[in-house]
Structure formats: structure tokens, C-alpha cells
Enzyme design. Structure first.
Site, PDB file in Angstrom:
ATOM      1  N   CYS A 126      -2.362   8.946   3.083  1.00  0.00           N
ATOM      2  CA  CYS A 126      -2.457   8.441   1.764  1.00  0.00           C
ATOM      3  C   CYS A 126      -3.685   8.656   0.923  1.00  0.00           C
ATOM      4  O   CYS A 126      -3.524   8.858  -0.341  1.00  0.00           O
ATOM      5  CB  CYS A 126      -1.805   6.905   1.402  1.00  0.00           C
ATOM      6  SG  CYS A 126      -2.949   5.734   2.409  1.00  0.00           S
ATOM      7  N   GLU A 177       1.045  -1.193  -0.154  1.00  0.00           N
ATOM      8  CA  GLU A 177      -0.056   0.162  -0.114  1.00  0.00           C
ATOM      9  C   GLU A 177       0.966   1.267   0.028  1.00  0.00           C
ATOM     10  O   GLU A 177       1.619   1.603   0.877  1.00  0.00           O
ATOM     11  CB  GLU A 177      -0.781   0.126   1.332  1.00  0.00           C
ATOM     12  CG  GLU A 177      -1.937  -1.077   1.211  1.00  0.00           C
ATOM     13  CD  GLU A 177      -2.746  -1.176   0.142  1.00  0.00           C
ATOM     14  OE1 GLU A 177      -3.124  -0.198  -0.411  1.00  0.00           O
ATOM     15  OE2 GLU A 177      -3.216  -2.687  -0.036  1.00  0.00           O
ATOM     16  N   GLU A 207       2.926  13.234  -4.268  1.00  0.00           N
ATOM     17  CA  GLU A 207       2.337  13.342  -3.072  1.00  0.00           C
ATOM     18  C   GLU A 207       3.387  14.015  -2.035  1.00  0.00           C
ATOM     19  O   GLU A 207       4.401  13.888  -1.837  1.00  0.00           O
ATOM     20  CB  GLU A 207       2.454  11.683  -2.497  1.00  0.00           C
ATOM     21  CG  GLU A 207       1.862  11.507  -1.240  1.00  0.00           C
ATOM     22  CD  GLU A 207       1.626  10.134  -0.713  1.00  0.00           C
ATOM     23  OE1 GLU A 207       2.623   9.321  -0.916  1.00  0.00           O
ATOM     24  OE2 GLU A 207       0.577   9.589  -0.437  1.00  0.00           O
TER      25      GLU A 207
END
Ligand code: ADP
Length: 508
Positions: free
Chosen positions: A295, A261, A393
Site C-alpha cells: 500500500c 487501512e 492502485e
């Protein structure tokens, strides 16, 4: 109504923790230790053994012994009881777990409380799955055959987790792997190891056999030793895409099963006809929840040009009223950034946004006067899809508003990064909503909602956001090998055709 408790850092004492290997609380074999400082207060709050490869050896050996000596074949009902008990113990210790989580991560205590409550639910849900670890049966392959496919545990699973939701993220993996019959060696982030150690102690208290769950503490170096260890059968990792890529490359060489993940750069598409107030609310929550170190952060606001200015200003107005400050106060909504490195990364991205020509509408700097690790909630407008703030990100409280004209353009922008973790659409038009739900490549699509997660719903990403899925009823399959067993019905007829003697070649 009870009022949620506030804490004061002055009343907090530093705690000394140990690893848990083979059911025992142990130091690192070298005796080395490291310290964690609360990022919001600059005060030492915890200390841990600093493990190395020898500790990994001991933990993997314990996990292997536990796997082979009964855990592998334990019945589902017994597993379910144990898992459920852990859920109860998490609820019993919820407040102390939340405090430890908040102190080490810098997240607001109210959000840590929510995280711990969600964690208990994951253990309870995995308990229900433990009794339904079902495969497949085939009865129409031919008159003389039936077949079954069954799940078997993979073996020893190495689990490596990040600092942003430590107890929640390990609980998206561990109870499901245990329900499937695996044993585990867990390496939490060196920034936030406490709640994983505390969880392991609860697992022991619940009655799990020694060695089924082991926790080692230390930095990425000890994570790498776990990844490379030949006694580890599978790796389950949550963290940065950069580390995940390296881990997958190493695991690929060894042909270990992996589940990853990784990061996200999640778009929220806001159409002209939508519930404006709800979309603004989701933008603020999606951007600043867990200080944007999430996330699933909805950091890309792709907004129809006809409302994009109004939307951006409404977000700024809400941002002004977000309570930023001491995470130990029950009312705080935005706490500290986890460490100086992460803060420097956020500052670098903000600088790149300004240089690329985006308009900084609010925030963009550290908080003057506060302890050094606070960053103002930040909003950019006039962002284009090619800017780094729209593609990478950031892992901080930074929102970018990107205008669009046609829905097809919004979808192209949404799909224009390497990531595909989650995405959202705000629209009153069912066709717009369904088109986005179908065409945006992401593991989760929220339609007129954002960020909620449920243990029942699979979670994971497309592309650079990961490999495999956690949660949901297929989670046990993720931590299993599938074995096919063919069953002969009636006597087996010979498959060999015997040649007559005359046709046989001479043999000497
Ligand atoms: P984050 O900064 O979000 O925690 P990272 O990917 O840097 O994300 O770290 C996630 C976890 O991976 C942490 O537990 C960290 O110690 C660990 N880690 C870092 N580098 C490595 C590596 N080379 N191999 C294995 N684990 C690592």
C-alpha cells in the site's frame, strides 16, 4: 558473517494447519478445508480449515467470555509481560515464520525475514504502551469539580487482514488492541493464513488466557460473517479500498467502531536539485519492494521536466539489474505475484497505460519461461495525471514517471487521486520540501527518504486510504472507548430552586 540460507521448493512439505478458537486447535465445524499453492512454484504448500458463520459464532463467543472473565481488567504490567514474551517467541521462530510467509505470498525470503523482525518490534513496543494507557485529568473546571477521562477497551475486535504483509499487518493491530484490554477474532487472507495461525500459537504459548485471541481461516465470505456479527464491537481492517468501503457501510449500519487501512497511489516528487542517486534508489525500492504489492508503494514518480528523461532512464538501468526469480533464494529481490487474478489486474493496467499513450520504457509482460506468476518490473514515461496508471492502485511492480514544471503543479498532481496514504519529496531546497510536507494530503510524508516505518510513528491515510491511525502512542486510544468521570469536590449544593407554596399550581 553468516550467509543467509537458501531453500529449495523440492525440500518443502505441505503443512496442515488448524484454526485457534478458545485456546484449542480446531477444524471448521463443517470439516471443510482449502489449499494454498505457492505462487512462485505452483506447488501446494499449506491447507486450512474453511470456516463459515458457525465458526465465527464460536470464535466471537470465546472472545466475549475471555473479555468478561478477567482480561478486560487485567493490569497493564501483566499485559506488558505477555506482549513482550510474544516478541521473544517471534524472534525464536523468525526463520520458520519467514519461510511460511515467503512460500504463500511469493515475496523474497530476504524481505520476509525483514518483515518478521519488524513484527517482533511491534509486539515489544505495544508492551511498553500497555503500561502507559493514560487518559486526561482536569482540575480547573470549577471549585467543586475534578474530572478524569480514562480509556476502556472497546470489547471484541474483529480483525481482517490482506495477503501482502500478513504477520506484520496483524501485528499493527493485535498487540495494540490487546494492550488496551480488548479481545480479538482474526481472519487472515485466505492466500497467506499460515503466519497468523502460527502467531496465534505463539500467543497461546506466551500464556495469554484462552479466547483472548482467536483465528478463523477462510475466504471473504467468512470475513463478511465476522463483519456482520452482532457480538463484534469494533472492526479493524487492512485491504482493498473496495472491500473496505463495503465493510464500513455494513459497520455504519450497525454503529460499530471501525479502523481502516486501505489503498494508496503514493507520489514521490523529485525536484531538479535533489540527491539524484538516492531518489533513483528510492524509486526502484519503492516500486518493486514486495513485488509492488504494497500500500506504500511509491508508484507515481512526479519528476521535474528538466531531469525526467534522465531519471526515467536511470530507473530503467537499475531495474535491469534487479534480481527477479525464486523467492526462496536469499539474493532474490523481486518474487512472484500473489495469484492469477492480481496478475491479470496488473496486465490490464499496463494495457490501459499503453492505450492512453504512455511510453513503455521497460517490462510490461509476464516473465517468459518462468512459472506463470512472474511479471517484469515495468517503467512508463510520458504519463499524465489523468491516466488510470497514474490514478489507480495497481499493486504490482509498475512505475510511472510524470513530468512537472512548477512545484504547485507537482502538488496538484500528487493530490489528484482519491488516496492519501503516503508521499515523498526529493529536494535540496528546504522551502520546496516544507511546502510539499505541508500541502500534500497524505498520512505520512517522507522528506529525502522513503518507506521506512517505526512502531512509534502513526500510520494511516487521508481520504480513500482509510479511517483512523495505527501505531504510535495514540494506537491504544484507537482501540479504546473514552469514559469521562466527574468528581464532586465537597458537598453537592442543590440545583433546584424551590417555589414558595403560594406559587405552586394546585394538583389533584
Ligand atoms: P487483498 O486482495 O489486498 O487481500 P482484499 O480487500 O480483497 O485485499 O482482502 C482483504 C481481506 O478482506 C482478506 O482477508 C479477504 O478475505 C477479506 N475480504 C474479502 N471480501 C470481504 C468481505 N466482503 N467482507 C469481509 N472481508 C472480506
Amino acid at each position: 558473517m553468516t550467509t543467509a540460507k537458501n531453500y529449495r521448493i523440492e525440500d518443502i512439505s505441505k503443512v496442515s494447519r488448524q484454526q485457534l478458537i478458545d485456546g484449542r486447535d480446531v477444524e471448521a465445524l463443517t470439516g471443510a478445508r482449502f489449499t494454498r499453492v505457492s505462487p512462485a512454484h505452483g506447488v501446494e504448500v499449506s491447507e486450512f480449515p474453511d470456516a463459515d458463520a458457525a465458526d465465527v459464532d464460536a470464535a466471537v463467543a470465546a472472545a466475549r467470555r475471555a473479555f468478561e472473565s478477567g482480561w478486560r481488567t487485567l493490569d497493564g504490567a501483566a499485559r506488558a509481560k505477555l506482549l513482550h514474551r510474544v516478541g521473544d517467541l517471534i524472534r525464536r521462530d523468525a526463520e520458520s515464520l519467514a519461510l511460511a510467509e515467503s512460500l504463500e505470498s511469493g515475496k523474497p525470503i530476504s524481505q520476509a525475514r525483514g518483515e518478521v523482525a519488524g513484527t517482533a518490534e511491534l509486539w515489544e513496543y505495544a508492551a511498553t504502551l500497555a503500561r502507559h494507557n493514560i487518559g486526561d485529568a482536569h482540575n480547573h473546571l470549577g471549585p467543586d469539580v475534578m474530572a478524569v477521562s480514562i480509556h476502556e477497551p472497546v470489547g471484541v475486535v474483529g480483525m481482517i487482514t490482506p495477503w501482502n504483509f500478513p504477520i506484520l499487518i496483524i501485528s499493527q493491530k493485535l498487540p495494540f488492541a490487546l494492550a488496551a484490554g480488548n479481545t480479538a477474532v482474526v481472519k487472515p487472507s485466505e492466500s497467506t493464513s499460515s503466519t497468523t495461525v502460527l502467531l496465534a500459537q505463539l500467543i497461546r504459548e506466551a500464556g495469554f488466557p484462552d479466547g483472548v485471541v482467536n483465528v478463523i481461516t477462510g475466504a471473504g465470505r467468512v470475513g463478511a460473517a465476522l463483519v456482520a456479527h452482532p457480538g463484534v464491537d469494533m472492526l479493524s481492517f487492512t485491504g482493498s479500498t473496495r472491500v473496505g468501503r463495503g465493510l464500513a457501510a455494513s459497520a455504519g449500519g450497525d454503529l460499530k467502531k471501525v479502523e481502516l487501512e486501505l489503498g494508496g497511489k503514493n507520489p514521490q516528487i523529485v525536484c531538479a536539485k535533489a540527491d539524484f542517486a538516492a531518489a533513483v534508489d528510492a524509486a526502484v525500492f519503492g516500486g518493486y519492494f514486495n513485488v509492488g504489492q504494497c500500500c506504500n508503494s511509491g508508484s507515481r514518480l512526479i519528476v521535474h521536466r528538466s531531469i525526467s528523461d534522465e531519471f526515467a532512464h536511470a530507473v530503467v538501468e537499475r531495474t535491469r539489474h534487479v534480481p527477479v526469480g525464486d523467492p526462496l533464494l536469499a539474493t532474490t529481490q523481486v518474487g512472484a505475484i500473489v495469484n492469477e487474478t492480481q496478475l491479470a489486474t496488473i496486465e490490464r493496467f499496463v494495457g490501459e497505460g499503453v492505450s492512453a499513450g504512455a511510453t513503455l520504457l521497460s517490462g510490461g509482460t509476464r516473465f517468459a519461461g518462468a512459472t506463470p506468476l512472474f511479471f517484469e518490473p515495468t517503467v512508463f514515461t510520458n504519463v499524465t495525471g489523468d491516466m488510470s496508471i497514474a490514478r489507480e492502485e495497481i499493486f504490482g511492480p509498475v512505475l510511472s514517471v510524470i513530468p512537472f514544471e512548477e512545484l504547485s503543479e507537482a502538488i496538484r498532481i500528487a493530490n489528484g487521486t482519491q488516496y492519501g496514504l503516503s508521499a515523498g519529496i526529493w529536494s535540496d531546497d528546504i522551502n520546496e520540501a516544507l511546502t510539499v510536507a505541508r500541502d500534500v494530503r497524505a498520512g505520512t510524508i517522507w522528506v529525502n527518504r522513503w518507506m521506512d516505518g517505526y512502531p512509534e510513528l502513526a500510520f494511516g491515510g487521508f481520504g480513500a486510504s482509510g479511517i483512523g491511525r495505527e501505531l504510535g502512542r495514540q494506537a491504544l486510544a484507537e482501540f479504546s472507548e473514552m469514559k469521562t468521570i466527574q468528581l464532586q469536590v465537597g458537598r453537592r449544593a442543590s440545583r433546584w430552586v424551590e417555589a414558595p407554596d403560594a406559587d405552586r399550581p394546585e394538583t389533584s
